[in-house]
Enzyme design. Structure first.
Site, mmCIF file in Angstrom:
data_model
loop_
_atom_site.group_PDB
_atom_site.id
_atom_site.type_symbol
_atom_site.label_atom_id
_atom_site.label_comp_id
_atom_site.label_asym_id
_atom_site.label_seq_id
_atom_site.Cartn_x
_atom_site.Cartn_y
_atom_site.Cartn_z
ATOM 1 N N LYS A 206 -17.975 -46.842 44.893
ATOM 2 C CA LYS A 206 -18.144 -45.926 43.774
ATOM 3 C C LYS A 206 -18.790 -46.649 42.589
ATOM 4 O O LYS A 206 -18.632 -47.869 42.429
ATOM 5 C CB LYS A 206 -16.776 -45.391 43.329
ATOM 6 C CG LYS A 206 -16.070 -44.499 44.322
ATOM 7 C CD LYS A 206 -14.705 -44.084 43.773
ATOM 8 C CE LYS A 206 -13.931 -43.208 44.738
ATOM 9 N NZ LYS A 206 -14.490 -41.859 44.865
ATOM 10 N N ARG A 280 -9.397 -37.907 54.147
ATOM 11 C CA ARG A 280 -9.232 -37.090 55.355
ATOM 12 C C ARG A 280 -8.846 -37.947 56.559
ATOM 13 O O ARG A 280 -8.179 -37.470 57.479
ATOM 14 C CB ARG A 280 -10.509 -36.300 55.616
ATOM 15 C CG ARG A 280 -11.722 -37.112 55.959
ATOM 16 C CD ARG A 280 -13.041 -36.392 55.705
ATOM 17 N NE ARG A 280 -13.296 -36.240 54.281
ATOM 18 C CZ ARG A 280 -14.377 -35.646 53.789
ATOM 19 N NH1 ARG A 280 -15.296 -35.162 54.604
ATOM 20 N NH2 ARG A 280 -14.539 -35.539 52.490
#
Length: 430
Positions: A206, A280
């Protein structure tokens, strides 16, 4: 001794004009001017402004304070540095309910706001278990924490892969709340929470401005833990499992990489095309663990996708379900609890929106943010790991769980939004 400031609530009388003032001085405190057309937000905004005055202790007083209005005030008044300081009013039942909310929300907000150095995967699991034990009757809670290689022994390969790059190893909490103490009692529900205590993005790293708030990426774990605690305080009498998938997503020589393939316990193979789509991957294990319990109701919660925030903004949480009837019930519970929630699309074909030439599916699309429909595609990925073709399963993407900076209604930090909705759904559906 700190002076307690009295806060009253007043609707405008006929012909009375306050202009744009949210409140005015009154006696030994302040009087909030209630806009009946937007009462909850009026009160929350006034509370945020009152907090900016440096007040440390306030007492709500007068006849106009309903429970929802008092809770709106609390949410606006409190901040990361101050989770107390509001005296509630009303009858004993109202004050008790508000104190229960305060206890659960304060815990959740405090743990989300902890620094990533303070809160690592095993610590999150331990603190969540300790909090549930503190609100439950003695002898009703049992737990196990699977750490590092113990995850591999039980087949939880996704959680292990995401967390193995950190020196502080991944952990799964499996907590059993069994109020009857009957080992043969069926598990009525299972709550699954994403507990990424810090998310660098891994090798799909990020940018600084995106990474700064990533201590909040365990907000799903905090939310379902607090929701279970609130349900227990409000009389939950059915057996419920709490499953938290806890890891740090960091870069190292041992971290999982782009192009890796994870083979899950149910045989599904997943190609990693984005290490920043890690939530996920850990939830897949949690959902399969929940399925093994036989629970008829499975609810997961996660700060899962930026796409959900783009879709619904920072005031709403997003809801996904293949079980459309259950989704409508959950939306009704959210409305009753005054927690803004919006259902986004999810169909069985969303499972196939992230194809891979090397595995059954990829964990995302190899484009920024997961591409169009990213939040639905993430939910579709999760649907591969739930039983009964999704019947009895709800997925909350917590777009409103955290604010990187303060605004007119919220202080910076965790909000706790979603706790009441999940608790009410739990109590209403089992």
């Amino acid at each position: 001794m700190t002076d307690v400031v009295q806060i009253t609530l007043q609707e405008a009388a006929a012909g009375e004009k306050w202009g744009k003032a949210l409140f005015t001085p009154a006696g030994n405190g302040f009087q909030i001017h209630l806009n009946a057309n937007d009462a909850l937000r009026t009160v929350q905004k006034a509370a945020r402004s009152l907090d900016s005055l440096g007040l440390t202790q306030v007492q709500l007083s007068g006849a106009n304070w309903t429970l929802p209005l008092q809770w709106a005030f609390y949410q606006g008044y409190c901040s990361a540095k101050k989770q107390a300081g509001v005296g509630f009013c009303g009858d004993a039942a109202t004050v008790t309910q508000l104190k229960q909310l305060e206890r659960c929300y304060s815990w959740a907000k405090d743990i989300v706001n902890q620094t990533p150095d303070q809160l690592y995967p095993q610590a999150l699991a331990q603190q969540a278990a300790a909090f549930i034990s503190s609100v439950a009757a003695p002898g009703t809670v049992s737990q196990k924490i699977l750490l590092d290689d113990a995850l591999l022994a039980d087949g939880w390969y996704g959680l292990h892969a995401v967390g193995r790059g950190s020196d502080r190893k991944p952990a799964m909490l499996v907590l059993d709340y069994n109020p009857q103490g009957d080992e043969a009692a069926p598990v009525a529900a299972a709550l699954v929470g994403k507990g990424i205590t810090f998310d660098s993005g891994g090798y799909s790293i990020k940018a600084t401005e995106s990474m700064l708030s990533m201590k909040c990426d365990m907000g799903g774990a905090a939310t379902v833990t607090a929701a279970l605690a609130l349900a227990i305080l409000q009389g939950l009498n059915k057996r419920v499992q709490l499953i938290l998938c806890c890891a740090e997503n960091l870069i190292s020589g041992n971290a999982y990489k782009l192009g890796d393939i994870i083979r899950y316990k149910n045989g599904t193979t997943v190609e990693i095309v984005n290490t920043d789509a890690e939530g996920r991957l850990v939830l897949a294990d949690g959902l399969m663990c929940a399925a093994e319990s036989g629970a008829g109701l499975i609810i997961d919660a996660a700060t899962l996708t930026g796409a959900a925030m783009v879709a619904v903004g920072g005031e709403y949480n997003a809801l996904f379900a293949l079980d459309k009837a259950l989704a409508q019930k959950a939306l009704a519970y959210a409305g009753q609890q005054q927690e803004l929630t919006w259902q986004l699309p999810l169909e069985p074909w969303h499972q196939h929106q992230c194809p891979s030439p090397f595995a059954d599916t990829a964990n995302s699309k190899p484009v920024k943010g997961g591409g169009a429909g990213g939040a639905s595609n993430a939910a579709g990925f999760l649907s591969r790991f739930v039983p009964n073709e999704g019947k009895g399963w709800l997925h909350f993407d917590l777009a409103a769980a955290y604010n990187s900076s303060g605004n007119a209604y919220w202080a910076a930090g965790a909000t706790g939004l979603g706790i009441r909705t999940i608790s009410a759904t739990l109590l209403g559906e089992i």
